[in-house]
Scaffold this motif. Structure first.
Motif, PDB file in Angstrom:
ATOM      1  N   ARG A  94       1.326 -18.499   3.075  1.00 26.68           N
ATOM      2  CA  ARG A  94       2.259 -17.371   3.041  1.00 26.68           C
ATOM      3  C   ARG A  94       3.260 -17.495   1.890  1.00 26.68           C
ATOM      4  O   ARG A  94       3.583 -16.510   1.228  1.00 26.68           O
ATOM      5  CB  ARG A  94       2.999 -17.274   4.375  1.00 26.68           C
ATOM      6  N   ASP A  95       3.718 -18.711   1.632  1.00 24.18           N
ATOM      7  CA  ASP A  95       4.683 -18.908   0.548  1.00 24.18           C
ATOM      8  C   ASP A  95       4.047 -18.567  -0.797  1.00 24.18           C
ATOM      9  O   ASP A  95       4.649 -17.881  -1.628  1.00 24.18           O
ATOM     10  CB  ASP A  95       5.185 -20.349   0.553  1.00 24.18           C
ATOM     11  N   TYR A  96       2.811 -19.025  -1.024  1.00 24.85           N
ATOM     12  CA  TYR A  96       2.114 -18.708  -2.271  1.00 24.85           C
ATOM     13  C   TYR A  96       1.876 -17.206  -2.392  1.00 24.85           C
ATOM     14  O   TYR A  96       2.004 -16.618  -3.472  1.00 24.85           O
ATOM     15  CB  TYR A  96       0.771 -19.432  -2.338  1.00 24.85           C
ATOM     16  N   LEU A  97       1.522 -16.584  -1.283  1.00 25.04           N
ATOM     17  CA  LEU A  97       1.248 -15.153  -1.294  1.00 25.04           C
ATOM     18  C   LEU A  97       2.515 -14.364  -1.625  1.00 25.04           C
ATOM     19  O   LEU A  97       2.486 -13.423  -2.422  1.00 25.04           O
ATOM     20  CB  LEU A  97       0.695 -14.744   0.071  1.00 25.04           C
ATOM     21  N   GLU A  98       3.625 -14.771  -1.032  1.00 24.21           N
ATOM     22  CA  GLU A  98       4.872 -14.055  -1.301  1.00 24.21           C
ATOM     23  C   GLU A  98       5.320 -14.247  -2.745  1.00 24.21           C
ATOM     24  O   GLU A  98       5.782 -13.307  -3.395  1.00 24.21           O
ATOM     25  CB  GLU A  98       5.973 -14.514  -0.343  1.00 24.21           C
TER      26      GLU A  98
ATOM     27  N   LEU B  54      -5.985 -21.046  -1.202  1.00 22.17           N
ATOM     28  CA  LEU B  54      -5.155 -20.810  -2.377  1.00 22.17           C
ATOM     29  C   LEU B  54      -4.237 -22.004  -2.561  1.00 22.17           C
ATOM     30  O   LEU B  54      -3.480 -22.370  -1.660  1.00 22.17           O
ATOM     31  CB  LEU B  54      -4.340 -19.528  -2.154  1.00 22.17           C
ATOM     32  N   SER B  55      -4.296 -22.638  -3.724  1.00 20.34           N
ATOM     33  CA  SER B  55      -3.567 -23.897  -3.920  1.00 20.34           C
ATOM     34  C   SER B  55      -2.230 -23.719  -4.617  1.00 20.34           C
ATOM     35  O   SER B  55      -1.447 -24.665  -4.724  1.00 20.34           O
ATOM     36  CB  SER B  55      -4.432 -24.880  -4.720  1.00 20.34           C
ATOM     37  N   GLU B  56      -1.955 -22.498  -5.091  1.00 23.42           N
ATOM     38  CA  GLU B  56      -0.686 -22.202  -5.759  1.00 23.42           C
ATOM     39  C   GLU B  56      -0.557 -20.687  -5.880  1.00 23.42           C
ATOM     40  O   GLU B  56      -1.532 -19.958  -5.692  1.00 23.42           O
ATOM     41  CB  GLU B  56      -0.644 -22.848  -7.146  1.00 23.42           C
ATOM     42  N   PRO B  57       0.658 -20.202  -6.176  1.00 19.10           N
ATOM     43  CA  PRO B  57       0.807 -18.757  -6.390  1.00 19.10           C
ATOM     44  C   PRO B  57      -0.069 -18.284  -7.552  1.00 19.10           C
ATOM     45  O   PRO B  57      -0.387 -19.055  -8.464  1.00 19.10           O
ATOM     46  CB  PRO B  57       2.303 -18.598  -6.709  1.00 19.10           C
ATOM     47  N   ILE B  58      -0.459 -17.033  -7.519  1.00 21.08           N
ATOM     48  CA  ILE B  58      -1.311 -16.475  -8.568  1.00 21.08           C
ATOM     49  C   ILE B  58      -0.453 -15.927  -9.696  1.00 21.08           C
ATOM     50  O   ILE B  58       0.345 -15.018  -9.488  1.00 21.08           O
ATOM     51  CB  ILE B  58      -2.214 -15.363  -8.002  1.00 21.08           C
TER      52      ILE B  58
END
Length: 348
Positions: free
Chosen positions: A161-165, A134-138
């Motif tokens: 983890r940062d993108y997921l949060e 994953l290259s950025e938050p969704i």
């Protein structure tokens, strides 16, 4: 013409890993735990056998309490399911109307796609980068439900983890974080449950707890989400024996922690050995590795290993055509795999 729903007719269906009908295979294709559960957990079955004429506890009370003690959440925040696949299906049927959108990564657990199509949902595939990460938050405001596995198969690495949060914080959708393989790593996302009321964490006892044959899983979320999911859950979705064995397994948590560490040591050794055999191998947080032979096609390697009674998983997904996924077996099983690969390579 039989009245079959159009979305069912158009769905190819989920293809599970091959289950051989003989016992002479080394089975490294379906991510099962190579070690059995402790024999004492089977003692609890004897008291249940005379009760098989009675329905099981419909809400798996003892099991959810045992799970809550291990995961550090209240039993009221847990729903038990017939494997974590049941939890995924319940989530779709609870939160998504047919025609609404479900999002997931373009390379992930393929059952997400199957369940979404059978439900008649529209599908949004989130692109991953060249490392399948994953290259950025969704940011996906049209999605009603987002499935995110961490660690994410078939690569086996945790998502950023940062993108997921940030995805959980910014999304108006329900976000299901599928942690089927999390016990083989040092990281989990249970703390998200305290921060975000749109998060569901799913877990399974098929991998780390050596109970793939019993089909037990959990969903953990806010009490308000669990209440709605319980309306959708089949009335008796876990039988007596599954509830009993799974409860006993959770109460043997320390035994399984030892097993997880053993799998991780074997995983590290397997990765190093495969790289010495000229494979490209992704690092893994799971009980499997994704590996690409640099001297033979993955399809041919899969076939030659199968001839030698060793099963690994080969996917026909266009992005990983030259990879095989290898479940981490016992040290002896991995040694036999490595020996077979060395022989195949020598014959090239």
């Amino acid at each position: 013409m039989l009245p079959i729903r159009e979305c069912v007719l158009q769905t190819p269906g989920y293809v599970p890993g091959e289950q051989p009908q003989t016992n002479d295979f080394i089975k490294l294709n379906t991510n099962e735990n190579p070690y059995p559960p402790p024999p004492e957990i089977f003692d609890a079955l004897q008291a249940e056998l005379p009760k098989l004429r009675l329905y099981p506890d419909p809400v798996s009370t003892k099991l959810r309490k045992a799970a809550g003690a291990v995961f550090g959440v209240s039993a009221d925040n847990i729903i038990a399911g017939n494997g974590s696949d049941d939890i995924l299906s319940i989530a779709i049927r609870t939160f998504v109307n047919p025609g609404e959108a479900i999002a997931f990564l373009d390379l992930t657990y393929s059952l997400y796609d199957t369940l979404a199509r059978i439900h008649g949902a529209s599908i949004i595939e989130i692109p991953t980068d060249e490392n399948f990460a994953l290259s950025e938050p969704i940011i996906c405001p049209e999605a009603k439900l987002i499935f995110l596995a961490s660690p994410n198969p078939p690569v086996g690495k945790h998502l950023n983890r940062d993108y997921l949060e940030k995805t959980c914080a910014q999304s108006t959708a329900i976000v299901v974080i599928d942690e089927a393989y999390v016990d083989f790593s040092d990281e989990n996302h249970l703390d998200f449950l305290q921060k975000y009321d749109n998060v569901i964490i799913s877990r399974t006892m098929s991998k780390s707890y050596s109970l793939a044959g019993m089909r037990v899983g959990f969903g953990m979320a806010s009490q308000s989400l669990i209440e709605q999911m319980n309306k959708v859950r089949d009335s008796y979705n876990l039988d007596r024996l599954s509830q009993t064995l799974a409860t006993a397994a959770l109460e043997s948590h320390s035994y399984f922690q030892t097993i997880w560490q053993k799998v991780r040591r074997t995983r590290s050794r397997a990765i190093a050995a495969l790289r010495d055999l000229e494979f490209f191998v992704f690092d893994s947080d799971s009980n499997f590795v994704l590996a690409s032979p640099q001297w033979m096609s993955a399809a041919e390697l899969y076939a030659q290993l199968k001839e030698r009674k060793i099963l690994v998983r080969y996917f026909k997904h266009p992005r990983i055509l030259n990879y095989v996924r290898i479940s981490i077996g016992t040290d002896e099983e991995i040694d036999r795999l490595l020996t077979a690969i060395a022989q195949i390579k020598a014959q090239k």
